[in-house]
Design an enzyme around this catalytic site. Structure first.
Site: not given
Length: 261
Positions: A2-3, A59, A248
Site C-alpha cells: 500500500p502506497e 502512508k 529496491r
C-alpha cells in the site's frame, strides 16, 4: 505494498463505513498487530466512542474518534475493509471494529509487518514527527526545501518518508519516468527546472492514482509494463532496464531517463 493512493482509498472506506458511528465492539483476533497498546486497553478506550472525520498523512491513516486516535499503517500487505457482521471471517482479519448500523471495519493483513497504534493528540504528533510533508499536498517551495541538500539518489531520497511522506517503490519509479529523471541521479544535483518538473509530475501522478484508488497498471503507465517479459517503454518503445537501486527493484527507460542530464 500500500502506497499513498491505497491509504487514501482506505480513508474513504473508513469515512463512508464508520464516520459519526458509535464503536460497539472491539475484537482483536491477533494481538501481533497491536503496538504500544494492550488488547484490554484498546477495548476500554474505544468501545462507546464515536468515529469522527478520518485523516491521512503519507502512508498513515488516522482513525479519529471523540477520544483517542487509532493510527493504522498497512506495511506490505495490510488493508481496511467495510463488511457486514454476517460476512464470512477471513483468516487474516486481525482486528474487527463493529460500529452502529451493523457495519464492521476489518483490518486484514497477511504478513503483519505494521498494524495499529492508539494515541492521544500528543502521541499522534510523536508518531508523525519523523514524517516529511504529505506528497499529495506539498507545494513547490516546501518540496524544494524537503529535498535541499539531501544526499543519495533520487530513488532513495523520494522513498525516504522523512523527505516526503507517502511514496513507495512503484510510485517513485513512475514519477521519475514521467519526469525523465534517472533514479540513480544524485538528488542534490538537479537544476531548478528539474525540481519543478519532478514536483509537477509527482502531483499529476498522485492525482491520477488517488482517483483510481491504487497505483494503476495502465498501458500508458510504466507501472503497467514493469513485470512484462521483454518490457519496453510505453513512451518510446526502448527496452526497459531493471536493477536494484536504494535496495529496491527499480525499472526505468535508458532513453527517456539518461544517467547524465
Amino acid at each position: 505494498m500500500p502506497e499513498l493512493p491505497d491509504v487514501e482509498e482506505f480513508r474513504r472506506i473508513l469515512e463512508s463505513c464508520a464516520q459519526d458511528r458509535r464503536i460497539e465492539r472491539v475484537e482483536v483476533r491477533d494481538a501481533g498487530v497491536l503496538h504500544d497498546v494492550s488488547v484490554g486497553r484498546l477495548r476500554r478506550d474505544l468501545e462507546g466512542r464515536t468515529f469522527t472525520r478520518p485523516e491521512r498523512h503519507g502512508k498513515w491513516l488516522l482513525a479519529r474518534t471523540d477520544g483517542p486516535t487509532v493510527l493504522l499503517h498497512f506495511g506490505m500487505t495490510g488493508e481496511l475493509l467495510c463488511c457486514a457482521p454476517e460476512d464470512p471471517p477471513h483468516a487474516h482479519d486481525r482486528v474487527v471494529l463493529t460500529v452502529a448500523g451493523d457495519r464492521q471495519l476489518r483490518y486484514r493483513d497477511l504478513r503483519k509487518l505494521k498494524g495499529l497504534w492508539l494515541a492521544d493528540d500528543a502521541g499522534v504528533a510523536r508518531v508523525l514527527a519523523d514524517q516529511g510533508p504529505d506528497a499529495a499536498t506539498v507545494d513547490r517551495a516546501a518540496f524544494d526545501e524537503a529535498l535541499a541538500g539531501r544526499r543519495g539518489s533520487l530513488k532513495s531520497v523520494l522513498m525516504d518518508q522523512s523527505t516526503v511522506a507517502g511514496l513507495g517503490n512503484l510510485l517513485v519509479d513512475e514519477i521519475l519516468w514521467r519526469a525523465r529523471l534517472h533514479p540513480a541521479r544524485p538528488a542534490r544535483d538537479l537544476a531548478d527546472d528539474e525540481y519543478g518538473r519532478l514536483h509537477t509530475e509527482m502531483q499529476g501522478t498522485l492525482e491520477e492514482a488517488v482517483s483510481a484508488g491504487r497505483v494503476p497498471s495502465l498501458a500508458s503507465w510504466l507501472t503497467g509494463h514493469r513485470d512484462d517479459t521483454d518490457a519496453t517503454c510505453p513512451r518510446c518503445g526502448e527496452p526497459l532496464e531493471h536493477s536494484r537501486i536504494a535496495g529496491r527493484g527499480t525499472v526505468w527507460c535508458p532513453r527517456c531517463q539518461p544517467e547524465a542530464p
